[in-house]
Design an enzyme around this catalytic site. Sequence first.
Site, PDB file in Angstrom:
ATOM      1  N   LYS A  19     -20.838 -29.245 -29.254  1.00  0.00           N
ATOM      2  CA  LYS A  19     -20.263 -28.152 -28.468  1.00  0.00           C
ATOM      3  C   LYS A  19     -19.601 -28.720 -27.224  1.00  0.00           C
ATOM      4  O   LYS A  19     -20.079 -29.705 -26.654  1.00  0.00           O
ATOM      5  CB  LYS A  19     -21.356 -27.147 -28.054  1.00  0.00           C
ATOM      6  N   GLU A  27     -10.803 -14.902 -24.560  1.00  0.00           N
ATOM      7  CA  GLU A  27     -12.128 -14.775 -23.946  1.00  0.00           C
ATOM      8  C   GLU A  27     -12.105 -15.204 -22.486  1.00  0.00           C
ATOM      9  O   GLU A  27     -12.654 -14.515 -21.617  1.00  0.00           O
ATOM     10  CB  GLU A  27     -13.151 -15.610 -24.725  1.00  0.00           C
ATOM     11  N   GLU A  42     -23.823 -21.053 -31.516  1.00  0.00           N
ATOM     12  CA  GLU A  42     -23.501 -21.498 -30.155  1.00  0.00           C
ATOM     13  C   GLU A  42     -24.684 -21.273 -29.220  1.00  0.00           C
ATOM     14  O   GLU A  42     -25.027 -22.135 -28.405  1.00  0.00           O
ATOM     15  CB  GLU A  42     -22.271 -20.755 -29.633  1.00  0.00           C
ATOM     16  N   GLU A  52     -25.721 -15.600 -15.056  1.00  0.00           N
ATOM     17  CA  GLU A  52     -26.560 -16.637 -15.668  1.00  0.00           C
ATOM     18  C   GLU A  52     -27.558 -17.273 -14.711  1.00  0.00           C
ATOM     19  O   GLU A  52     -27.196 -17.820 -13.665  1.00  0.00           O
ATOM     20  CB  GLU A  52     -25.669 -17.732 -16.271  1.00  0.00           C
TER      21      GLU A  52
END
EC number: 5.4.4.2
Length: 431
Positions: free
Chosen positions: A183, A414, A277, A233
């Site tokens: 990733k 996105e 993911e 987050e």
Amino acid sequence: MDNLQSIKAQFIAQINAYQPEKDRDIVVFQCNTETTFSLLAWLKAQQYYPQFYLHGRDGATKWASIGQVRQFSDVSAAAHFIQEQQLALLGGLQFYGDALFVLPRLLLQQRQDGMTITLFIDGKQFEQDKLVALACLSTFEKQTALQTVKQEISLISQKADQAEWCRWVEQGLQKIKQGELSKIVLANERCFKTAAPLAATDLLAESEKYNLGCYHFMLAESEQRAFIGSSPELLYRRHGLQLKTEALAGTAFMGEDEQQNQQQSDWLLHDKKNEYENQLVVDGICQNLQPFVQQITIEKVELKKLRKVQHLRRRISAQLKAGCGDKDILLAMHPTAAVAGLPQLEAKQALRKLENFDRTWYAGTLGVMGPAYADFCVTIRSAFIEQAENDSQLCVFAGAGIVEGSIPLLEWREIERKAMGLVSLLQQNQL
């Protein structure tokens, strides 16, 4: 405000009455009050820097500070100071690891039931440093009204346009195909010019109103430049040896249409690419924490819904081993696979080559670090605001996780959507 004027007078009296003690490193003066007010309006009226602001994601606690008595550019030195002095520091790490932690001159901690205000003075040079402290108190009772931020803005530059950024994604996918990475999280920076000066405190206050369920943060190292953001987050929160963190990765849109939002939620919860993911982030966090914890608990996947997007989230809790602390956790966890990629080191190296800009504080971490408690957010959904004479420049960051199966154009859409979390606050009829 009368109450703040009274607190200011108390501090001045305490400072003038204090008799310096030999070997006293930091002198602490503290006052508790039931008064609450806008910390951002207070910061806007203050003239000492650096300025720091953190509104916890749970909404219960806010911190604001001005000035500094100690500054650390090394996490180990900061952690040693905390243990030695039993005081908390504010700050964090930039994306690539540069550290900044400060013991502020003035610290305001606001809770639902009131506020604790703490003033710090260097005990080793008390007579000189108290003059700085008294000067810092000169505007203590003042607040400046927060203003609306709606105005014309124009895009003046971006680090990558759609075509170039999609090429970055293709290069990232090639590294994944070759087995170098599983990733990589690619970001972009877009800079806007405002029609009139834009105060960082005003934009952050507006973001607090609309971007709910987020950490809201500001680090202003000078009057001319501030880093702000509203991040969904958590990096980690620690109470004693109890640690909480999360894997926040996998994204779908959110809009005005509730039925469409529900369809997006259902799709996100069952989409294999987004599930994969998110699992990579879980794996990365657990792998990095493993040497420092006795046990790890991973909860079921859930949705974290925001104003413009929604994410997959899995909460993670752990029990730290005795002797392990924030220095170990910060350096092990940051940056997570949610903002860098996996493997961690190889992803950072790839980003240095692929991206044509230095992230500095974007996708870094900011928070509070104390002897028994720490709370750090990941500084995504963020921007720098730079002041000019008649206008301001707003540079907004957004990123997307690239894994096998990612489609460059969809990833571009996105990051555009994520950037709108802040940009839309300035635009008429865009909330």
